[in-house]
Design an enzyme around this catalytic site. Structure first.
Site, PDB file in Angstrom:
ATOM      1  N   TYR A 144       0.860  -1.192   0.000  1.00 29.03           N
ATOM      2  CA  TYR A 144       0.000   0.000   0.000  1.00 29.03           C
ATOM      3  C   TYR A 144       0.891   1.235   0.000  1.00 29.03           C
ATOM      4  O   TYR A 144       1.864   1.308   0.751  1.00 29.03           O
ATOM      5  CB  TYR A 144      -0.888   0.008   1.243  1.00 29.03           C
ATOM      6  CG  TYR A 144      -1.736   1.247   1.407  1.00 29.03           C
ATOM      7  CD1 TYR A 144      -2.790   1.517   0.532  1.00 29.03           C
ATOM      8  CD2 TYR A 144      -1.481   2.163   2.427  1.00 29.03           C
ATOM      9  CE1 TYR A 144      -3.572   2.660   0.678  1.00 29.03           C
ATOM     10  CE2 TYR A 144      -2.264   3.301   2.589  1.00 29.03           C
ATOM     11  CZ  TYR A 144      -3.309   3.543   1.706  1.00 29.03           C
ATOM     12  OH  TYR A 144      -4.087   4.673   1.871  1.00 29.03           O
ATOM     13  N   ASP A 239       9.276   2.567  -0.480  1.00 32.50           N
ATOM     14  CA  ASP A 239       8.288   3.272   0.318  1.00 32.50           C
ATOM     15  C   ASP A 239       8.532   2.882   1.774  1.00 32.50           C
ATOM     16  O   ASP A 239       8.103   1.827   2.238  1.00 32.50           O
ATOM     17  CB  ASP A 239       6.878   2.902  -0.144  1.00 32.50           C
ATOM     18  CG  ASP A 239       5.804   3.617   0.678  1.00 32.50           C
ATOM     19  OD1 ASP A 239       6.165   4.321   1.648  1.00 32.50           O
ATOM     20  OD2 ASP A 239       4.616   3.456   0.349  1.00 32.50           O
ATOM     21  N   LYS A 267       4.772   8.959   8.773  1.00 32.96           N
ATOM     22  CA  LYS A 267       4.610   8.352  10.094  1.00 32.96           C
ATOM     23  C   LYS A 267       5.679   8.826  11.101  1.00 32.96           C
ATOM     24  O   LYS A 267       5.583   9.946  11.572  1.00 32.96           O
ATOM     25  CB  LYS A 267       4.522   6.831   9.951  1.00 32.96           C
ATOM     26  CG  LYS A 267       3.291   6.477   9.095  1.00 32.96           C
ATOM     27  CD  LYS A 267       2.871   5.052   9.037  1.00 32.96           C
ATOM     28  CE  LYS A 267       1.509   4.975   8.327  1.00 32.96           C
ATOM     29  NZ  LYS A 267       1.433   4.138   7.175  1.00 32.96           N
TER      30      LYS A 267
HETATM   31  C1  LIG Z   1       0.737   4.682   5.831  1.00 33.20           C
HETATM   32  C2  LIG Z   1       1.413   4.410   4.555  1.00 33.20           C
HETATM   33  C3  LIG Z   1       1.278   5.261   3.438  1.00 33.20           C
HETATM   34  C4  LIG Z   1       0.307   6.405   3.415  1.00 33.20           C
HETATM   35  O1  LIG Z   1       0.609   7.392   4.328  1.00 33.20           O
HETATM   36  P1  LIG Z   1      -0.546   8.452   4.731  1.00 33.20           P
HETATM   37  O2  LIG Z   1       0.160   9.395   5.662  1.00 33.20           O
HETATM   38  O3  LIG Z   1      -1.621   7.644   5.382  1.00 33.20           O
HETATM   39  O4  LIG Z   1      -0.996   9.097   3.493  1.00 33.20           O
HETATM   40  C5  LIG Z   1       2.038   5.011   2.335  1.00 33.20           C
HETATM   41  N1  LIG Z   1       2.900   3.983   2.291  1.00 33.20           N
HETATM   42  C6  LIG Z   1       3.047   3.141   3.336  1.00 33.20           C
HETATM   43  C7  LIG Z   1       4.035   2.029   3.240  1.00 33.20           C
HETATM   44  C8  LIG Z   1       2.306   3.314   4.488  1.00 33.20           C
HETATM   45  O5  LIG Z   1       2.426   2.442   5.496  1.00 33.20           O
END
Ligand SMILES: *Cc1c(COP(=O)(O)O)cnc(C)c1O
Length: 427
Positions: A144, A239, A267
């Site tokens: 994701y 990511d 995060k």
């Molecule tokens: C949480 C997450 C996102 C999205 O981040 P948001 O701040 O919710 O937009 C993208 N990539 C990964 C791997 C994530 O865990």
């Protein structure tokens, strides 16, 4: 457990907020019942409106590696707050956080701040396309990357063909250049490059997946991604929105010794305030506006309060390096849960990397989305409710990572294992 006030408040929210939540992961759709309304957090504990105290393994879905209301972080935010909230002009704080990131993350020579993980991945994909002059992007099923149009493709569909949108409202054109591959399948990726190598701008992946539950890269998989991208002139994007500053201070790329071209962060980098960032090779980052032609902007990007929170969080992590202790503590917790599931005779797998883990109700080792999706979600729902009833707050889906923070105590870990023993033996 009394939930009266939460129930009433959630009903009120549901009348005017879709589903009563501002992000669907918070709804209890997969486990049943209503979400608890949280009033405050303190270290590893959450308190809800009814006064229930819960040991927190969600950590705001990743940011709170130091637990709630870490004094250094709160003090830094308060300090900056006294001088104002936003200026739309450069501040020293932005450079300070950028320096911390560049210093920590091996691939990052230059970095741009944004406001969420989604913005970071969206911008990194645009930059990779602008840099290479190519359109196609490879993503892996079950990874994701936020709610970016081009990355919301149906899991597992469309390898070698056009990606199919996984949500209404996304025109087919937005995903027609998204190629879908299977995580841990280096041969499949090689075949994709054979076929479409000249069109592929980027490969994006979670180096350790958290968003189909925790799934680790098998030996050589990350290295194969690196080599294929290098050989075919594609940009490798890790990511690390979840894994950055979580698995080690330098993220998964430091832990596994594989360096991508671009990295996305979120995060933890905001320590609980909205921050995202994307960075990487200087020659690629210099294509970003205003130095280069690839447009990307943000009114509140680099917001002083958010920067202060990120700086304080990274500074504590750098100075205290809690990673060995987190690894040991989480290892102990997962071993305890594993023993309880064994004792109960339930088919299960645990997957863990550092302080993130998932208990899968699945007889097969979970290596990709196909296997993960075979998990017993009904059993998970019962497990979740049983743990909640005993004061343990887990992510409300089988397909999420559980997080341990530096604020968790050995006693809380023991309490959690004891709760798991009771709940699992009753399933
Ligand atoms: C949480 C997450 C996102 C999205 O981040 P948001 O701040 O919710 O937009 C993208 N990539 C990964 C791997 C994530 O865990």
């Amino acid at each position: 457990m009394n939930r009266e006030k939460s129930r009433a408040e959630f009903a009120r929210a549901s009348r005017i907020i879709p589903g009563g939540v501002n992000s669907p992961a918070r709804a209890f759709g997969a486990v049943g019942g209503d979400p608890l309304i949280i009033e405050r957090g303190d270290a590893a504990l959450l308190t809800d409106l009814d006064g229930n105290e819960l040991i927190d393994y969600v950590g705001s879905w990743g940011p709170h590696i130091l637990g709630h209301r870490r004094p250094e972080v709160i003090a830094a935010i308060q300090d900056v707050l006294a001088g104002g909230t936003s200026f739309g002009a450069p501040t020293q704080l932005e450079t300070q956080l950028a320096e911390l990131i560049v210093d920590a993350v091996p691939s990052v020579e230059k970095v741009r701040m944004v406001n969420s993980g989604t913005e970071a991945t969206m911008s990194a994909v645009r930059l990779a396309r602008g840099f290479t002059g190519r359109d196609a992007v490879v993503k892996f099923a079950g990874c994701y990357h936020g709610h970016v149009d081009s990355l919301l493709v149906q899991a597992g569909s469309g390898a070698l063909t056009h990606g199919v949108p996984s949500s209404p409202g996304i025109p087919a054109g937005c995903t027609s250049d998204t190629l879908s591959a299977e995580f841990n399948d280096a041969e499949g990726l090689a075949a994709l490059f054979e076929e479409r190598g000249d069109d592929i701008a980027a490969v994006i992946l979670e180096p350790v997946v958290g968003n189909m539950g925790v799934v680790l890269p098998q030996d050589g998989f990350l290295k194969a991604c690196r080599e294929l991208c290098t050989r075919h002139g594609a940009v490798l994007i890790f990511d690390e929105v979840m894994t950055g500053f979580r698995l080690s201070y330098g993220g998964a790329q430091e832990l596994f010794g594989v360096t991508p071209d671009l990295t996305t962060l979120g995060k933890i980098v905001g320590g609980g305030l909205p921050v995202g960032a994307y960075g990487g090779r200087a020659d690629i980052m210099d294509k970003v506006s205003p130095v280069g032609p690839v447009y990307q902007a943000g009114t509140l990007s680099g917001n002083p309060l958010a920067m202060a929170s990120g700086i304080a969080t990274l500074t504590v992590l750098k100075n205290e390096s809690p990673y060995t202790r987190l690894d040991e503590m989480t290892g102990g917790l997962v071993a305890g849960i594993e023993a309880a599931a064994d004792h109960a005779g339930l088919p299960h797998q645990t997957a863990r990397c550092g302080s993130m883990f998932t208990l899968f109700f699945n007889p097969e080792p979970v290596t990709n989305y196909g296997v993960a999706s075979q998990s017993d979600t009904e059993r998970f729902a019962k497990y979740f409710q049983g743990m909640l009833e005993r004061g343990v707050y887990l992510p409300c889906s089988q397909f999420e990572a559980n997080f341990v923070s530096a604020a968790h105590t050995e006693e809380q870990i023991s309490q959690t294992v004891a709760a798991a023993r009771e709940v699992l033996s009753s399933l």
